[in-house]
Design an enzyme around this catalytic site. Structure first.
Site, PDB file in Angstrom:
ATOM      1  N   ASP A 162      -6.517  -4.901  -4.059  1.00  0.00           N
ATOM      2  CA  ASP A 162      -6.254  -3.496  -3.716  1.00  0.00           C
ATOM      3  C   ASP A 162      -5.034  -2.951  -4.465  1.00  0.00           C
ATOM      4  OD1 ASP A 162      -7.261  -5.289  -1.757  1.00  0.00           O
ATOM      5  OD2 ASP A 162      -7.071  -3.821  -0.162  1.00  0.00           O
ATOM      6  N   ASP A 220       0.808  -1.220   0.000  1.00  0.00           N
ATOM      7  CA  ASP A 220       0.000   0.000   0.000  1.00  0.00           C
ATOM      8  C   ASP A 220       0.845   1.276   0.000  1.00  0.00           C
ATOM      9  OD1 ASP A 220      -2.500  -1.066  -0.330  1.00  0.00           O
ATOM     10  OD2 ASP A 220      -2.974  -1.159   1.801  1.00  0.00           O
TER      11      ASP A 220
END
Ligand code: GLY
Length: 391
Positions: free
Chosen positions: A159, A97
């Site tokens: 994601d 991320d």
């Protein structure tokens, strides 16, 4: 778009300006996640500055500076940027991320102001992300540890489709194809192992990390194996559309459309309100308004890449879900923080269900700016500035 829809967009944009001006003054260089008793706190989650949502506050500030020209947003975003400059000093706290952490902040600051330190942070972050690539399985490793399994070194998650734009940016910026090639190979694996034929997707795909053999899908933050976590669906539709923006590779646009069609059906069947999982039992009713805003951005991005007669369907669906979410979940009181309540981190054991996560507000803002023609594309470059797809 009809006059009523145009008036709604204009009205929400006016409300966003009033609310975000007040939040910018109150919050300054503190880095919010959710409001508590009406107000944001600084870096309240584990990992402090490295928590995955911390790029969205600077992202809001840079979008607002870009759209309004107001200096207060730029000055505040620069102060946040100074604090975030150290995040790579703590690589053990970071995971895939990293894209969410630096694209809306440092990389956008570099693209809007030319700041060389921000460029350097962005390239170092891309090196960190590229360093997580598994050559055998052709995927970027999501996490190093997880409460869900002892060994997660063979896991990729959907994601990451919003993190790989960092690699496309670094490829364009440095001229080094290796970054874009890793992004292409990861997206290709996501297409085959995360996206299902009907456009729904797994949150997690597991591989043997040594041989690269695909072992199967895992439900992750959704209801369970075979279900359809709505924020993951958002990452899929938006991520594949962006992969197409960044490469021009037709299979990515087809994947975005397939995923978009699935999302539109699921939303339409529930009055355009996003449940946390599109394939969960009827009770309890759990929402993820952030998923609605992310899907809306993905639909609007998809509309950018299809012929004129196809565009309206995606734009209208995006508008319907934004309107439904705004009507049910928005807080426009400018004395308190947080706009889009009704968020959901995950299906099971979500002790913060219903909150206004900072990324809910970021993607609501981005969607409204797109509809108003005032957005800055944080997740991709111009379509005439692509690397040829190489996988
Ligand atoms: N890691 C991003 C998400 O939870 O959606």
């Amino acid at each position: 778009m009809n006059n009523e829809q145009r008036a709604w967009i204009e009205g929400v944009w006016e409300k966003l300006q009033i609310k975000l001006r007040a939040e910018c003054q109150r919050t300054g260089a503190n880095i919010p996640f959710i409001p508590l008793q009406g107000h944001y706190r600084d870096c309240m989650m584990p990992g402090g500055l490295t928590w995955w949502t911390n790029g969205f506050w600077p992202g809001i500030l840079w979008q607002m500076h870009h759209a309004t020209g107001e200096d207060a947003y730029r000055l505040t975003a620069e102060d946040v940027g100074k604090r975030m400059a150290v995040i790579l000093d703590n690589p053990r706290e970071l995971d895939h991320d990293i894209g969410f952490l630096v694209l809306p902040g440092a990389v956008t600051q570099y693209r809007l102001t030319g700041n060389p330190e921000c460029r350097s942070l962005g390239i170092r972050a891309a090196d960190f992300l590229a360093g997580r690539f598994n050559e055998q399985g052709n995927f970027i490793r999501a996490w190093d540890k997880s409460p869900w399994a002892e060994d997660v070194s063979g896991w990729m998650i959907v994601d990451c489709m919003l993190n790989i734009p960092l690699l496309y940016w670094a490829g364009r910026e440095t001229g080094n194809r290796r970054y874009a090639s890793i992004a292409d190979r990861h997206a290709e694996t996501a297409l085959h192992c995360l996206l299902r034929p009907d456009g729904s997707c797994n949150h997690i795909a597991a591989f043997n990390p040594s041989t690269g053999e695909f072992l199967g899908g895992i439900g992750g933050q959704g209801y369970g194996n075979g279900s359809s976590w709505s924020r993951g669906q958002g990452w899929a539709v938006y991520g594949f559309a962006l992969a197409y923006r960044n490469t021009g590779y037709p299979a990515f646009l087809d994947a975005a459309k397939r995923s978009a069609h699935y999302c539109m059906s699921a939303l339409a069947a529930n009055e355009w309100l996003p449940l946390v999982d599109f394939r969960a039992p009827a009770e309890p009713v759990l929402y993820d308004s952030g998923a609605g805003a992310i899907i809306a951005c993905g639909l609007l991005e998809t509309a950018e890449h299809v012929p004129a007669l196809e565009q309206q369907m995606y734009r209208t669906a995006a508008l319907h879900t934004l309107q439904a979410c705004e009507a049910k979940f928005a807080n426009w009181d400018s004395d308190t923080d947080g706009i889009l309540f009704g968020g959901g981190m995950m299906y099971h054991n979500d002790r913060l269900a219903g909150q206004a996560y900072i990324y809910n507000d970021y993607f609501l803002l981005e969607a409204i700016l797109r509809l108003a023609g005032k957005d800055f594309i944080i997740w991709g470059g111009m379509t005439n500035d692509r690397f040829q797809y190489t996988s």
